[in-house]
Design a protein around this motif. Sequence first.
Motif, mmCIF file in Angstrom:
data_model
loop_
_atom_site.group_PDB
_atom_site.id
_atom_site.type_symbol
_atom_site.label_atom_id
_atom_site.label_comp_id
_atom_site.label_asym_id
_atom_site.label_seq_id
_atom_site.Cartn_x
_atom_site.Cartn_y
_atom_site.Cartn_z
ATOM 1 N N ASN A 94 0.788 -1.230 0.000
ATOM 2 C CA ASN A 94 0.000 0.000 0.000
ATOM 3 C C ASN A 94 0.821 1.281 0.000
ATOM 4 O OD1 ASN A 94 -2.257 -1.733 0.300
ATOM 5 N ND2 ASN A 94 -1.974 -1.720 2.538
ATOM 6 N N VAL A 95 2.110 1.205 0.278
ATOM 7 C CA VAL A 95 2.951 2.403 0.381
ATOM 8 C C VAL A 95 4.230 2.176 -0.400
ATOM 9 C CG1 VAL A 95 2.007 3.104 2.613
ATOM 10 C CG2 VAL A 95 4.005 1.597 2.526
ATOM 11 N N THR A 99 6.508 7.773 1.209
ATOM 12 C CA THR A 99 5.159 7.888 1.754
ATOM 13 C C THR A 99 5.219 8.083 3.265
ATOM 14 O OG1 THR A 99 4.326 6.398 0.042
ATOM 15 C CG2 THR A 99 2.921 6.763 1.960
ATOM 16 N N VAL A 101 3.626 7.701 6.799
ATOM 17 C CA VAL A 101 2.695 6.746 7.385
ATOM 18 C C VAL A 101 2.496 7.067 8.857
ATOM 19 C CG1 VAL A 101 3.295 4.914 5.767
ATOM 20 C CG2 VAL A 101 4.603 5.139 7.887
ATOM 21 N N LYS A 102 1.383 6.562 9.397
ATOM 22 C CA LYS A 102 1.077 6.695 10.818
ATOM 23 C C LYS A 102 1.382 5.388 11.522
ATOM 24 C CE LYS A 102 -2.686 9.984 9.951
ATOM 25 N NZ LYS A 102 -4.142 10.251 10.146
ATOM 26 N N GLN A 105 -0.269 1.813 10.637
ATOM 27 C CA GLN A 105 -0.806 1.788 9.270
ATOM 28 C C GLN A 105 -0.290 0.566 8.525
ATOM 29 O OE1 GLN A 105 -0.347 5.484 7.135
ATOM 30 N NE2 GLN A 105 -0.610 4.513 5.139
ATOM 31 N N VAL A 106 -1.177 -0.075 7.748
ATOM 32 C CA VAL A 106 -0.817 -1.285 7.015
ATOM 33 C C VAL A 106 0.063 -0.929 5.818
ATOM 34 C CG1 VAL A 106 -1.673 -3.264 5.722
ATOM 35 C CG2 VAL A 106 -2.923 -2.455 7.733
ATOM 36 N N VAL A 191 2.751 -3.712 9.356
ATOM 37 C CA VAL A 191 2.295 -2.394 9.788
ATOM 38 C C VAL A 191 3.489 -1.536 10.197
ATOM 39 C CG1 VAL A 191 0.071 -3.291 10.530
ATOM 40 C CG2 VAL A 191 1.958 -3.167 12.169
ATOM 41 N N ALA A 195 5.029 6.532 13.553
ATOM 42 C CA ALA A 195 4.803 7.500 12.480
ATOM 43 C C ALA A 195 6.129 7.910 11.867
ATOM 44 C CB ALA A 195 4.059 8.717 13.019
#
Length: 389
Positions: A94-95, A99, A101-102, A105-106, A191, A195
Amino acid sequence: MSVALSKPKSSRGLLWLIVGGVVVVLIVVVGIGVRASESRDLKTWTDAQALPSVTLIKPVVIAQGPVLNLPGRMEAYSRASIFARVNGYLKSWNVDIGTRVKAGQVLAEIDTPELDQQLLQARATLASTQADANLAQTTAKRWQAMLSTDSVSRQDVDERTGDLTAKQAKVAAAKANVDQLVATKGFQRLVAPFAGVVTARSTDVGALISAGGTAGKELFAVADVSRLRVYVQVPQTFSPQIREGTTARLSVPEYRGETFTGKVIATADAVNAASGSTLVQLLVDNPGGRLLPGGYTSVQFDLPVQADVVRVPSSALVFDDKGMRVATLDAQDHVRFKTVSIARDFGDSVEIASGLQAADRVIDTPPDGLADDDAVQLAAAPVEIKPHG
């Protein structure tokens, strides 16, 4: 008549003779005086020429501490390599790099067919053991009831009770196995641990995933770049002056003319034997992500002013068998040599750490053969050197 005329002539001749004698005497006296004056002037000039001629300089008092400029490297405040904990194939990601990310996050999902089958088998085993345990529990209760009527022996009842305990233990083991596989199944989703920004992606859809990857084979890398750690090797000489809380200015090649502020948060408190330096860690805020982890930075420390440190030209130093010295003049213009130690060498000038005071009159480029108590003459007024730029 002739006798009377000859007397005046004789008187005038005598008078001229006396006058001439007086003139001669005056000429001799004046000549002797001139010769004596010239002799005195020559002696004074000769004596003056015999004294070495020296130029004095005024030592410069250091009003501002030195600036220590050192190379450093920047690292992310936190960095995590994401590895697989389950075997399978990458189902999706997904990233990508860059990117943000938090936490939680997956990043990607792994397809785990083998693990799914193991989980199904484990749940079936759990169901079977639970059924056996339920039957053993019913049996044990019945035999316990028959014991009160003396229909069965105590040994038979104990055997049924033991069987129940064994069946219950098998249920617990089967349940633990299911829980383990469920927990492992949870790792099929990769995940973000915190962050940050994705700095590496080394996998793609359909790639074979093996659990327990080694370093350098991570699937993703996530870094927290809101703050950066800066590592600097500080020479042993300056390590006592750089402690926790010391601020520094940082500059990087990509932002010329711009500086960033960092603060020392930790020191190694040990000297590397190979480099003779101490590792110092600074922390710098990076809210806009302008500074890049892994990059080079120039770190400038404003060191405190050292007491009694003065600066003189390098030409004032004398190095001989008595060590490093500086020639000075006392109140009677006699030479006094002072042993000094150097704090820093700038090439054209040096900072004297000890042995010299700001009020001392220092001789610049002392003549050869100059010794203590020698008298000298001043060639010019003392010159004050400019501080090192």
